[in-house]
Design a protein around this motif. Structure first.
Motif, PDB file in Angstrom:
ATOM      1  N   ALA A 348      76.801  12.280  16.052  1.00 52.47           N
ATOM      2  CA  ALA A 348      75.992  11.232  15.429  1.00 52.47           C
ATOM      3  C   ALA A 348      74.597  11.122  16.027  1.00 52.47           C
ATOM      4  CB  ALA A 348      76.716   9.883  15.543  1.00 52.47           C
ATOM      5  N   SER A 349      74.334  11.883  17.078  1.00 46.38           N
ATOM      6  CA  SER A 349      73.027  11.826  17.734  1.00 46.38           C
ATOM      7  C   SER A 349      72.010  12.697  16.999  1.00 46.38           C
ATOM      8  CB  SER A 349      73.163  12.320  19.177  1.00 46.38           C
ATOM      9  OG  SER A 349      73.295  13.743  19.206  1.00 46.38           O
ATOM     10  N   PRO A 350      70.726  12.493  17.271  1.00 45.97           N
ATOM     11  CA  PRO A 350      69.688  13.314  16.614  1.00 45.97           C
ATOM     12  C   PRO A 350      69.804  14.809  16.894  1.00 45.97           C
ATOM     13  CG  PRO A 350      68.721  11.350  17.600  1.00 45.97           C
ATOM     14  CD  PRO A 350      70.148  11.400  18.073  1.00 45.97           C
ATOM     15  N   ALA A 351      70.523  15.178  17.945  1.00 45.32           N
ATOM     16  CA  ALA A 351      70.687  16.599  18.243  1.00 45.32           C
ATOM     17  C   ALA A 351      71.460  17.320  17.155  1.00 45.32           C
ATOM     18  CB  ALA A 351      71.388  16.773  19.584  1.00 45.32           C
ATOM     19  N   TYR A 352      72.339  16.587  16.474  1.00 43.93           N
ATOM     20  CA  TYR A 352      73.194  17.226  15.474  1.00 43.93           C
ATOM     21  C   TYR A 352      73.133  16.578  14.093  1.00 43.93           C
ATOM     22  CZ  TYR A 352      75.237  19.970  19.213  1.00 43.93           C
ATOM     23  OH  TYR A 352      75.408  20.846  20.248  1.00 43.93           O
ATOM     24  N   THR A 353      72.687  15.350  13.997  1.00 43.50           N
ATOM     25  CA  THR A 353      72.555  14.684  12.700  1.00 43.50           C
ATOM     26  C   THR A 353      71.132  14.845  12.199  1.00 43.50           C
ATOM     27  OG1 THR A 353      74.326  13.077  13.045  1.00 43.50           O
ATOM     28  CG2 THR A 353      72.605  12.459  11.498  1.00 43.50           C
ATOM     29  N   ALA A 354      70.984  15.236  10.949  1.00 50.80           N
ATOM     30  CA  ALA A 354      69.667  15.465  10.361  1.00 50.80           C
ATOM     31  C   ALA A 354      68.939  14.146  10.105  1.00 50.80           C
ATOM     32  CB  ALA A 354      69.822  16.224   9.046  1.00 50.80           C
ATOM     33  N   LYS A 355      67.657  14.245   9.819  1.00 52.96           N
ATOM     34  CA  LYS A 355      66.900  13.090   9.354  1.00 52.96           C
ATOM     35  C   LYS A 355      67.103  12.945   7.848  1.00 52.96           C
ATOM     36  CE  LYS A 355      63.305  13.361  12.905  1.00 52.96           C
ATOM     37  NZ  LYS A 355      61.838  13.531  13.178  1.00 52.96           N
ATOM     38  N   LEU A 356      66.940  11.738   7.366  1.00 48.73           N
ATOM     39  CA  LEU A 356      67.166  11.450   5.957  1.00 48.73           C
ATOM     40  C   LEU A 356      66.282  12.327   5.073  1.00 48.73           C
ATOM     41  CD1 LEU A 356      68.726   9.595   4.015  1.00 48.73           C
ATOM     42  CD2 LEU A 356      66.763   8.037   4.079  1.00 48.73           C
ATOM     43  N   GLY A 357      66.913  13.028   4.136  1.00 43.29           N
ATOM     44  CA  GLY A 357      66.186  13.882   3.198  1.00 43.29           C
ATOM     45  C   GLY A 357      65.890  15.274   3.710  1.00 43.29           C
ATOM     46  N   GLU A 358      66.139  15.512   5.003  1.00 45.74           N
ATOM     47  CA  GLU A 358      65.893  16.840   5.565  1.00 45.74           C
ATOM     48  C   GLU A 358      67.198  17.628   5.646  1.00 45.74           C
ATOM     49  OE1 GLU A 358      62.041  15.507   8.305  1.00 45.74           O
ATOM     50  OE2 GLU A 358      63.811  16.394   9.278  1.00 45.74           O
ATOM     51  N   ASN A 359      67.106  18.875   6.149  1.00 49.02           N
ATOM     52  CA  ASN A 359      68.305  19.700   6.348  1.00 49.02           C
ATOM     53  C   ASN A 359      68.992  20.014   5.016  1.00 49.02           C
ATOM     54  OD1 ASN A 359      70.035  20.985   8.335  1.00 49.02           O
ATOM     55  ND2 ASN A 359      71.537  19.355   8.012  1.00 49.02           N
ATOM     56  N   GLY A 360      68.181  20.070   3.941  1.00 45.75           N
ATOM     57  CA  GLY A 360      68.744  20.334   2.620  1.00 45.75           C
ATOM     58  C   GLY A 360      69.653  19.224   2.133  1.00 45.75           C
ATOM     59  N   CYS A 361      69.539  18.038   2.751  1.00 45.91           N
ATOM     60  CA  CYS A 361      70.379  16.862   2.462  1.00 45.91           C
ATOM     61  C   CYS A 361      71.809  17.019   2.972  1.00 45.91           C
ATOM     62  CB  CYS A 361      70.379  16.507   0.976  1.00 45.91           C
ATOM     63  SG  CYS A 361      68.757  15.980   0.382  1.00 45.91           S
ATOM     64  N   PHE A 362      72.062  17.999   3.826  1.00 46.09           N
ATOM     65  CA  PHE A 362      73.325  18.038   4.552  1.00 46.09           C
ATOM     66  C   PHE A 362      73.252  17.034   5.706  1.00 46.09           C
ATOM     67  CE2 PHE A 362      73.365  22.109   2.415  1.00 46.09           C
ATOM     68  CZ  PHE A 362      74.710  22.262   2.060  1.00 46.09           C
ATOM     69  N   ILE A 363      74.402  16.569   6.143  1.00 45.25           N
ATOM     70  CA  ILE A 363      74.450  15.540   7.179  1.00 45.25           C
ATOM     71  C   ILE A 363      74.236  16.141   8.563  1.00 45.25           C
ATOM     72  CG2 ILE A 363      75.896  13.746   8.243  1.00 45.25           C
ATOM     73  CD1 ILE A 363      77.443  13.752   5.478  1.00 45.25           C
ATOM     74  N   LEU A 364      74.971  17.196   8.867  1.00 48.66           N
ATOM     75  CA  LEU A 364      74.973  17.771  10.202  1.00 48.66           C
ATOM     76  C   LEU A 364      74.255  19.110  10.266  1.00 48.66           C
ATOM     77  CD1 LEU A 364      78.670  17.044  11.267  1.00 48.66           C
ATOM     78  CD2 LEU A 364      76.625  15.750  11.918  1.00 48.66           C
ATOM     79  N   LYS A 365      73.726  19.419  11.437  1.00 49.11           N
ATOM     80  CA  LYS A 365      73.053  20.693  11.707  1.00 49.11           C
ATOM     81  C   LYS A 365      73.925  21.553  12.629  1.00 49.11           C
ATOM     82  CE  LYS A 365      69.711  18.267  13.554  1.00 49.11           C
ATOM     83  NZ  LYS A 365      68.430  17.896  14.234  1.00 49.11           N
ATOM     84  N   HIS A 366      73.532  22.814  12.768  1.00 50.05           N
ATOM     85  CA  HIS A 366      74.034  23.700  13.820  1.00 50.05           C
ATOM     86  C   HIS A 366      75.502  24.122  13.693  1.00 50.05           C
ATOM     87  CE1 HIS A 366      70.178  22.958  15.569  1.00 50.05           C
ATOM     88  NE2 HIS A 366      70.458  21.715  15.880  1.00 50.05           N
ATOM     89  N   SER A 367      75.859  24.628  12.538  1.00 50.67           N
ATOM     90  CA  SER A 367      77.163  25.266  12.373  1.00 50.67           C
ATOM     91  C   SER A 367      76.990  26.778  12.291  1.00 50.67           C
ATOM     92  CB  SER A 367      77.865  24.755  11.109  1.00 50.67           C
ATOM     93  OG  SER A 367      78.325  23.430  11.274  1.00 50.67           O
ATOM     94  N   VAL A 368      78.094  27.498  12.435  1.00 50.72           N
ATOM     95  CA  VAL A 368      78.072  28.960  12.371  1.00 50.72           C
ATOM     96  C   VAL A 368      79.200  29.412  11.451  1.00 50.72           C
ATOM     97  CG1 VAL A 368      78.327  31.114  13.647  1.00 50.72           C
ATOM     98  CG2 VAL A 368      77.100  29.191  14.682  1.00 50.72           C
ATOM     99  N   GLY A 369      78.835  30.156  10.409  1.00 48.57           N
ATOM    100  CA  GLY A 369      79.846  30.695   9.497  1.00 48.57           C
ATOM    101  C   GLY A 369      80.521  31.918  10.078  1.00 48.57           C
ATOM    102  N   ALA A 370      79.780  33.017  10.186  1.00 44.83           N
ATOM    103  CA  ALA A 370      80.337  34.262  10.718  1.00 44.83           C
ATOM    104  C   ALA A 370      79.247  34.981  11.510  1.00 44.83           C
ATOM    105  CB  ALA A 370      80.872  35.146   9.595  1.00 44.83           C
ATOM    106  N   TYR A 371      79.204  34.727  12.794  1.00 44.96           N
ATOM    107  CA  TYR A 371      78.143  35.273  13.643  1.00 44.96           C
ATOM    108  C   TYR A 371      78.106  36.807  13.652  1.00 44.96           C
ATOM    109  CZ  TYR A 371      75.236  36.007  17.795  1.00 44.96           C
ATOM    110  OH  TYR A 371      74.259  36.421  18.658  1.00 44.96           O
TER     111      TYR A 371
END
Length: 400
Positions: A348-371
């Motif tokens: 829930a901190s700014p390190a992982y939660t995006a700002k409103l309207g940013e991040n393509g409107c996704f809630i969280l940042k920094h995931s990895v699908g298949a490195y």
């Protein structure tokens, strides 16, 4: 990598301390964090829904290099954004959210006939399953029952498992991935809500054989196990999306934890509870688990700590641990509660939660699908948001 605010973490962990005088104050702090995270998720998800409203059949997948990446219903993640909207609606039951939840759920309906992969469980249970839970719409129930029958076609009674993939036949005879444990929930639900008890038998056969062959002695899991179709014994064990065949790909470990936790919840079989607890022990005591419990993409990556975290693994873990904490006693209750609190505060901190309207409107940042495949690295992912909303919703039920 990303750090959380230690001052707030100390206060947060007071929630599970044994000091009664702190309990009320810290419980209010936890409630406030969960409520504010849900409020933000509602605003961000509604923006996402508005963005794709007129893109018929499209569903959000990720946001990469400043560009929206979407999919149609065929992509394995198609059910997650409708599921996000249903969790938003559960926490904010207004008609605008409901209409969007129905709109995006309908975009996935054709997957009820999917028989060429195991992901029909993800697609339908996360979308129509949550929709039916909240609305009791009989059409949603019918869709789920059809989807369960479609998924059951991938079961081979001789092997005793549901086949995951049909491709790469020169390498795999009968591949089963740990992710597949998640799709059994649809079968268990359908067995209870129909006269077809065979569906439960299929689910439990898959769960039992996975428990025997997917897990190592330390309760880490392989990603892919391919079975010989004649002997029904594994002929190959490997990790397709992790660092190496013998490494612990973090999202795969989270799938296993989540799977055996709900299997115990749905069946009451103590073997599944023991499996979930042992998986949790492995993860929470792993020497490469960060202090904030947001795992690296693989626990055995040689690049740790200078490599990527996988937020999706953390959200799946958090949701599973919230349930698991209700099934254990003693020191484990406090241990799991501290981990959950740490994960939720961090996410829930700014390190992982995006700002409103940013991040393509996704809630969280920094995931990895298949490195290893250089696919969806350090980006938002729709299933990270889904399991985050699920975790927040579960936590809200427990503390409000």
């Amino acid at each position: 990598m990303h750090q959380y605010n230690m001052f707030y973490l100390v206060a947060f962990l007071g929630l599970v301390s044994c000091v009664p005088i702190q309990a009320s104050k810290d419980e209010q702090a936890l409630k406030s964090t969960v409520d504010s995270a849900l409020a933000f998720a509602t605003k961000q998800s509604m923006r996402m829904a508005e963005k794709y409203k007129y893109q018929e059949g499209e569903l959000p997948r990720t946001f990469q290099q400043g560009k929206d990446i979407s999919s149609d219903s065929r992509w394995w993640c198609s059910g997650f954004f409708p599921g996000v909207l249903w969790y938003v609606y559960e926490n904010d039951p207004n008609p605008d959210v409901l209409e969007y939840a129905k709109l995006y759920t309908a975009r996935v309906e054709r997957e009820k006939y999917t028989t060429d992969n195991h992901d029909v469980g993800f697609m339908i249970y996360c979308s129509f399953g949550n929709g039916y839970r909240l609305t009791q719409d009989p059409h949603y129930k019918a869709v789920m029952l059809t989807a369960a029958q479609s998924l059951a076609t991938r079961y081979n009674p001789k092997v005793g498992l549901i086949r995951s993939w049909d491709h790469n036949r020169e390498q795999w005879q009968y591949p089963v991935i740990i992710d597949n444990i998640m799709n059994l929930e649809l079968l268990l639900w359908a067995s209870v809500n129909s006269d077809d008890k065979r569906l439960k038998d299929i689910a439990l056969s898959h769960a039992d054989k996975t428990m025997v062959h997917h897990f190592r002695r330390n309760y880490s899991s392989y990603h892919v196990v391919s079975y010989d179709t004649v002997t029904a014994i594994p002929h190959r064990k490997q990790t397709h999306q992790g660092y190496s065949d013998e490494s612990s790909w973090s999202r795969g470990q989270a799938w296993g934890l989540y799977g055996y936790t709900y299997l115990y919840r749905e069946t009451g079989d103590e073997r599944y509870l023991r499996q979930a607890v042992l998986i949790a022990d492995y993860l929470l005591h792993h020497p490469n688990m960060p202090e904030d419990y947001i795992p690296y993409w693989d626990y055995d990556s040689p690049e740790i700590p200078e490599t990527y975290r996988d937020v999706s693994a953390a959200t799946i873990m958090a949701s599973a641990l919230i349930d698991l904490s209700s099934f254990v006693d003693g020191d484990r209750v406090e241990q799991y509660s501290k981990v959950i609190a740490t994960q939720i505060l961090t996410l829930a901190s700014p390190a992982y939660t995006a700002k409103l309207g940013e991040n393509g409107c996704f809630i969280l940042k920094h995931s990895v699908g298949a490195y290893p495949l250089k696919s969806e690295v350090d980006v938002p992912l729709t299933y990270a948001d889904y399991y985050y909303l699920e975790a927040l919703t579960k936590l809200k039920r427990k503390i409000h």
